[in-house]
Motif scaffolding. Sequence first.
Motif, PDB file in Angstrom:
ATOM      1  N   PHE A 243       0.873  -1.174   0.000  1.00  0.00           N
ATOM      2  CA  PHE A 243       0.000   0.000   0.000  1.00  0.00           C
ATOM      3  C   PHE A 243       0.906   1.219   0.000  1.00  0.00           C
ATOM      4  CE2 PHE A 243      -2.180   3.599   1.643  1.00  0.00           C
ATOM      5  CZ  PHE A 243      -3.439   3.515   1.067  1.00  0.00           C
TER       6      PHE A 243
ATOM      7  N   ARG B  66       1.407   5.415  -0.533  1.00  0.00           N
ATOM      8  CA  ARG B  66       1.049   6.809  -0.791  1.00  0.00           C
ATOM      9  C   ARG B  66       2.097   7.442  -1.703  1.00  0.00           C
ATOM     10  NH1 ARG B  66      -0.619   5.925   4.466  1.00  0.00           N
ATOM     11  NH2 ARG B  66      -2.753   6.567   4.958  1.00  0.00           N
TER      12      ARG B  66
ATOM     13  N   ARG C 190      -6.204   6.829  -3.055  1.00  0.00           N
ATOM     14  CA  ARG C 190      -5.398   6.111  -2.062  1.00  0.00           C
ATOM     15  C   ARG C 190      -5.870   6.432  -0.644  1.00  0.00           C
ATOM     16  NH1 ARG C 190       0.332   5.490  -4.929  1.00  0.00           N
ATOM     17  NH2 ARG C 190      -0.371   5.920  -7.044  1.00  0.00           N
ATOM     18  N   GLU C 191      -6.156   7.680  -0.414  1.00  0.00           N
ATOM     19  CA  GLU C 191      -6.633   8.061   0.920  1.00  0.00           C
ATOM     20  C   GLU C 191      -7.999   7.445   1.213  1.00  0.00           C
ATOM     21  OE1 GLU C 191      -4.973   9.832   3.441  1.00  0.00           O
ATOM     22  OE2 GLU C 191      -3.426   9.185   2.040  1.00  0.00           O
TER      23      GLU C 191
ATOM     24  N   TRP D 203      -7.410   3.882   2.102  1.00  0.00           N
ATOM     25  CA  TRP D 203      -6.858   3.745   3.452  1.00  0.00           C
ATOM     26  C   TRP D 203      -7.940   3.931   4.516  1.00  0.00           C
ATOM     27  CZ3 TRP D 203      -2.980   1.380   5.388  1.00  0.00           C
ATOM     28  CH2 TRP D 203      -2.618   1.603   6.726  1.00  0.00           C
ATOM     29  N   GLU D 204      -8.914   4.765   4.245  1.00  0.00           N
ATOM     30  CA  GLU D 204     -10.019   4.941   5.196  1.00  0.00           C
ATOM     31  C   GLU D 204     -10.767   3.628   5.414  1.00  0.00           C
ATOM     32  OE1 GLU D 204     -12.499   8.109   3.830  1.00  0.00           O
ATOM     33  OE2 GLU D 204     -10.915   9.625   4.001  1.00  0.00           O
TER      34      GLU D 204
ATOM     35  N   TYR E 282      -9.155   0.511   4.879  1.00  0.00           N
ATOM     36  CA  TYR E 282      -8.200  -0.433   5.442  1.00  0.00           C
ATOM     37  C   TYR E 282      -7.921  -0.170   6.927  1.00  0.00           C
ATOM     38  CZ  TYR E 282      -6.648  -2.499   0.968  1.00  0.00           C
ATOM     39  OH  TYR E 282      -6.576  -3.190  -0.212  1.00  0.00           O
ATOM     40  N   GLU E 283      -7.789   1.100   7.278  1.00  0.00           N
ATOM     41  CA  GLU E 283      -7.281   1.432   8.610  1.00  0.00           C
ATOM     42  C   GLU E 283      -8.088   0.813   9.754  1.00  0.00           C
ATOM     43  OE1 GLU E 283      -5.253   5.264  10.734  1.00  0.00           O
ATOM     44  OE2 GLU E 283      -7.068   5.624   9.570  1.00  0.00           O
TER      45      GLU E 283
ATOM     46  N   ARG F 185       4.199  -1.715   8.438  1.00  0.00           N
ATOM     47  CA  ARG F 185       4.646  -0.391   7.987  1.00  0.00           C
ATOM     48  C   ARG F 185       6.167  -0.410   7.839  1.00  0.00           C
ATOM     49  NH1 ARG F 185       6.452   3.852  10.985  1.00  0.00           N
ATOM     50  NH2 ARG F 185       6.141   5.969  10.193  1.00  0.00           N
TER      51      ARG F 185
ATOM     52  N   ASP G 286       4.183   3.999   4.173  1.00  0.00           N
ATOM     53  CA  ASP G 286       3.814   2.911   3.271  1.00  0.00           C
ATOM     54  C   ASP G 286       4.119   1.568   3.935  1.00  0.00           C
ATOM     55  OD1 ASP G 286       3.245   4.925   1.506  1.00  0.00           O
ATOM     56  OD2 ASP G 286       4.995   4.599   0.223  1.00  0.00           O
TER      57      ASP G 286
ATOM     58  N   THR H 287      -3.390  -1.350  -3.415  1.00  0.00           N
ATOM     59  CA  THR H 287      -3.487   0.028  -2.932  1.00  0.00           C
ATOM     60  C   THR H 287      -4.875   0.616  -3.158  1.00  0.00           C
ATOM     61  OG1 THR H 287      -1.119   0.478  -3.207  1.00  0.00           O
ATOM     62  CG2 THR H 287      -2.594   2.380  -3.266  1.00  0.00           C
TER      63      THR H 287
END
Length: 370
Positions: free
Chosen positions: A47, A49, A62-63, A66-67, A69-70, A82, A139, A338
């Motif tokens: 993943f 950025r 991407r953002e 991530w919202e 995935y997080e 990470r 990332d 991603t």
Amino acid sequence: MDPIVIVGGGIVGASLAYRLRDHPRPVALYERDALGSGTTGDSVAIFVRHQSRPDPLSHELRERAWEHYEPLIEDGTLDFERIGTLDVARTDRGLADRREAAEALSEFGVEASILEPAELADHGLDPDAVTGAMWTPNDGYLDPAEIVQHYVREATAGDGGVTVETGTAVTDLRVEDGAVVGIETANGTRPAATVVNAAGPWAPAVNDMAGVSLPFRHNRGPVVVLGKEEPFSLPFVQFGDGLYVRGEGRTQAFGGRFGASYEDAGRLDPTDARSVDHDFYLEIGERIETAIPRLEGAEVVADWVGVRTLTPDGVPAVGESAVDGFYLAAGMNGLGVTLAPAIGEFLAKRIAGESVDPEVAAYLSPDRFA
């Protein structure tokens, strides 16, 4: 009611199935092999950025991904390591390009900076072999099989869940009066109100079935798994010539090549047997010797070759086609892990007739190649 049919059970198809699970129409997903067994299974699962040529709409997708995935990472549903991305420069011009990219990413809100050669020794590189690097520390890598399993488990839960058929290849599409009306499999013909091409490297063949012409091409991405007895760590390290390495756990790393650019790529048969060329072993060995002392003494323990689907502009093709009821979620250009949650969410809204950001819709639209 005739169903919405998703062709392809990789990470993009699974994400879309999850997003469509509450659609009033039934939803059926067909996978020719096992779930996640195509490009998803061959992925190094990063993943990122990081962008070498920062684009605000790509950053937005991407953002958004991530919202999704997080929270799954925070509650332990998904694993995420990470490790950061180092985009390495070996010339002054290359470093200047990365400095500009870091500034643009910083304006997007991405943590990005330039590391000098001496600082790269801490990341396992030879400072004398590089002029610097762009560093995006947030990332990391996920487990694509874990993601697919989560999405499919959630999509199929309950009485009205998505139907999933594995080991069932879609062999043709039925199109009448400019609209898709069904699919053909080895088990017979099935009706369909909507068909989504999420077939990864088989996407060009599915387009042919629908009579849709898009400029998809393929490249081959060889990967070797390198192992050492003693623990070590490595970030995701990209070299400007297409080679990369990526830490994997405590005692392994992946070494790979991104493959041919779109201009040098062609159309391949994804079912062809593929093996890593001996020249690639030599290339990885030379790069370790000249630039990655932390991998000295590593041995190859596995290898594979993945087939990626490319578009001319490096952006996926997602949305309606010229054939009524035939949609695409393909041409991921190696960014399937991603972008998958954002692509699934966007296309599910599109199919349901809900409003989406018109700028993003134009950015992803297959019509842009017309």
